[in-house]
Design an enzyme around this catalytic site. Sequence first.
Site, PDB file in Angstrom:
ATOM      1  N   SER A   9     -16.864   5.798   3.170  1.00  0.00           N
ATOM      2  CA  SER A   9     -15.890   4.856   2.600  1.00  0.00           C
ATOM      3  C   SER A   9     -16.640   3.698   1.945  1.00  0.00           C
ATOM      4  CB  SER A   9     -14.993   4.303   3.714  1.00  0.00           C
ATOM      5  OG  SER A   9     -14.345   3.128   3.256  1.00  0.00           O
ATOM      6  N   HIS A  34     -15.175   8.294  -0.457  1.00  0.00           N
ATOM      7  CA  HIS A  34     -13.844   7.838  -0.017  1.00  0.00           C
ATOM      8  C   HIS A  34     -13.587   6.449  -0.578  1.00  0.00           C
ATOM      9  CE1 HIS A  34     -10.381   7.964   2.748  1.00  0.00           C
ATOM     10  NE2 HIS A  34     -10.609   6.687   2.963  1.00  0.00           N
ATOM     11  N   ASP A  36     -10.989   3.415  -0.836  1.00  0.00           N
ATOM     12  CA  ASP A  36      -9.798   2.818  -0.217  1.00  0.00           C
ATOM     13  C   ASP A  36      -9.136   1.843  -1.168  1.00  0.00           C
ATOM     14  OD1 ASP A  36     -11.668   2.950   2.742  1.00  0.00           O
ATOM     15  OD2 ASP A  36      -9.744   3.959   2.452  1.00  0.00           O
ATOM     16  N   MET A  38      -6.134  -0.691  -1.785  1.00  0.00           N
ATOM     17  CA  MET A  38      -5.198  -1.490  -0.990  1.00  0.00           C
ATOM     18  C   MET A  38      -4.523  -2.534  -1.893  1.00  0.00           C
ATOM     19  SD  MET A  38      -7.531  -2.154   2.374  1.00  0.00           S
ATOM     20  CE  MET A  38      -8.445  -0.821   3.148  1.00  0.00           C
ATOM     21  N   HIS A  67      -7.839   7.138  -1.327  1.00  0.00           N
ATOM     22  CA  HIS A  67      -6.868   6.867  -0.257  1.00  0.00           C
ATOM     23  C   HIS A  67      -5.990   5.708  -0.708  1.00  0.00           C
ATOM     24  CE1 HIS A  67      -6.346   5.481   4.228  1.00  0.00           C
ATOM     25  NE2 HIS A  67      -5.204   5.846   3.660  1.00  0.00           N
ATOM     26  N   MET A  69      -3.416   3.110  -0.196  1.00  0.00           N
ATOM     27  CA  MET A  69      -2.653   2.311   0.749  1.00  0.00           C
ATOM     28  C   MET A  69      -1.868   1.292  -0.071  1.00  0.00           C
ATOM     29  SD  MET A  69      -5.687   2.050   3.559  1.00  0.00           S
ATOM     30  CE  MET A  69      -6.910   2.463   2.312  1.00  0.00           C
ATOM     31  N   MET A 138      -5.339   8.880  10.377  1.00  0.00           N
ATOM     32  CA  MET A 138      -5.915   7.548  10.556  1.00  0.00           C
ATOM     33  C   MET A 138      -6.220   7.313  12.032  1.00  0.00           C
ATOM     34  SD  MET A 138      -6.204   6.332   7.584  1.00  0.00           S
ATOM     35  CE  MET A 138      -6.713   4.681   8.016  1.00  0.00           C
ATOM     36  N   ASP A 176     -10.173   9.207   9.675  1.00  0.00           N
ATOM     37  CA  ASP A 176     -10.574   7.996   8.954  1.00  0.00           C
ATOM     38  C   ASP A 176     -10.353   6.743   9.799  1.00  0.00           C
ATOM     39  OD1 ASP A 176      -9.323   6.498   5.820  1.00  0.00           O
ATOM     40  OD2 ASP A 176     -11.030   6.021   7.112  1.00  0.00           O
TER      41      ASP A 176
HETATM   42  C1  DX5 Z   1      -9.131   1.565   6.547  1.00  0.00           C
HETATM   43  C2  DX5 Z   1      -9.712   2.593   5.599  1.00  0.00           C
HETATM   44  C3  DX5 Z   1     -10.877   3.341   6.186  1.00  0.00           C
HETATM   45  C4  DX5 Z   1     -12.021   2.399   6.585  1.00  0.00           C
HETATM   46  C5  DX5 Z   1     -13.096   3.158   7.310  1.00  0.00           C
HETATM   47  O1  DX5 Z   1      -7.867   1.167   6.076  1.00  0.00           O
HETATM   48  O2  DX5 Z   1      -8.751   3.562   5.255  1.00  0.00           O
HETATM   49  O3  DX5 Z   1     -11.343   4.293   5.238  1.00  0.00           O
HETATM   50  O4  DX5 Z   1     -12.556   1.812   5.452  1.00  0.00           O
HETATM   51  O5  DX5 Z   1     -14.094   2.237   7.618  1.00  0.00           O
HETATM   52  P1  DX5 Z   1     -14.783   2.236   9.060  1.00  0.00           P
HETATM   53  O6  DX5 Z   1     -15.543   3.547   9.133  1.00  0.00           O
HETATM   54  O7  DX5 Z   1     -15.691   1.038   9.018  1.00  0.00           O
HETATM   55  O8  DX5 Z   1     -13.700   2.145  10.065  1.00  0.00           O
HETATM   56 ZN    ZN Z   2      -9.485   5.242   4.038  1.00  0.00          ZN
END
Ligand code: DX5
Ligand code: ZN
Length: 219
Positions: A9, A34, A36, A38, A67, A69, A138, A176
């Site tokens: 990620s 990956h 993320d 947001m 991903h 969100m 998750m 994840d």
């Molecule tokens: C959280 C993300 C994850 C996160 C994982 O909302 O979806 O992908 O970044 O990071 P670690 O491995 O540090 O938990």
């Molecule tokens: Zn993620």
Amino acid sequence: MASIKISPSILSADFSRLGSEIQNLEKADADLIHIDVMDGHFVPNITIGPEVIKKLRKYTSLPFDVHLMISPVDNFIKNFADAGADIITIHPEATSDLVSSIKKIKSYNKKAGVSLNPETPVNKVMPVLNLIDLVLVMSVNPGFGGQKFIKDVLKKVTILRKEIDSKKLKTQIEIDGGINFENAKMAKEAGVDILVSGTTIFEGNGGNLKKNIQLLKTG
Ligand code: DX5
Ligand code: ZN
């Protein structure tokens, strides 16, 4: 048994130089990247959008495991498809019609994923398991890296593994959040195909990306 794949990620990467960070991950034998996304509405954090992903596309040929969100998600699926996402994963709570959102992702020839928050029951995804390419389980509440792994979600992985295998589906299981060298073993035993990790990969062993990816793969 197919070997586990690692999807680092980039939420834990240096955001001031994401291009070179992605190149370093490819050199360190990552299997996917990956990303993320947001929006500060679906989760209490804001990261990057399609324009940044478009700029990052040229730095690697590895699949972009995006991903989302964000909500409502439907209006942005095309933007992320056009930006170069290979897998577009959405949360059921971010759409009023999950099947139609999945079909929309597939209409752009992208792989479709559905993500289950720790509180979201596994039967939320059962009716669409045959339509999607990936279930993202998750193991933290979405929004931030560096959180503690919620072990209880492994029960969902076991249930999904049984369902996918009994129906001979090709749907992959990705986990994840809070993945480290210890709980990665439990996740693999439960039946995941892909591990997402940010903190462990970027901060473990003095930030030795190759070593950390290798340890997650073979540990
Ligand atoms: C959280 C993300 C994850 C996160 C994982 O909302 O979806 O992908 O970044 O990071 P670690 O491995 O540090 O938990
Ligand atoms: Zn993620």
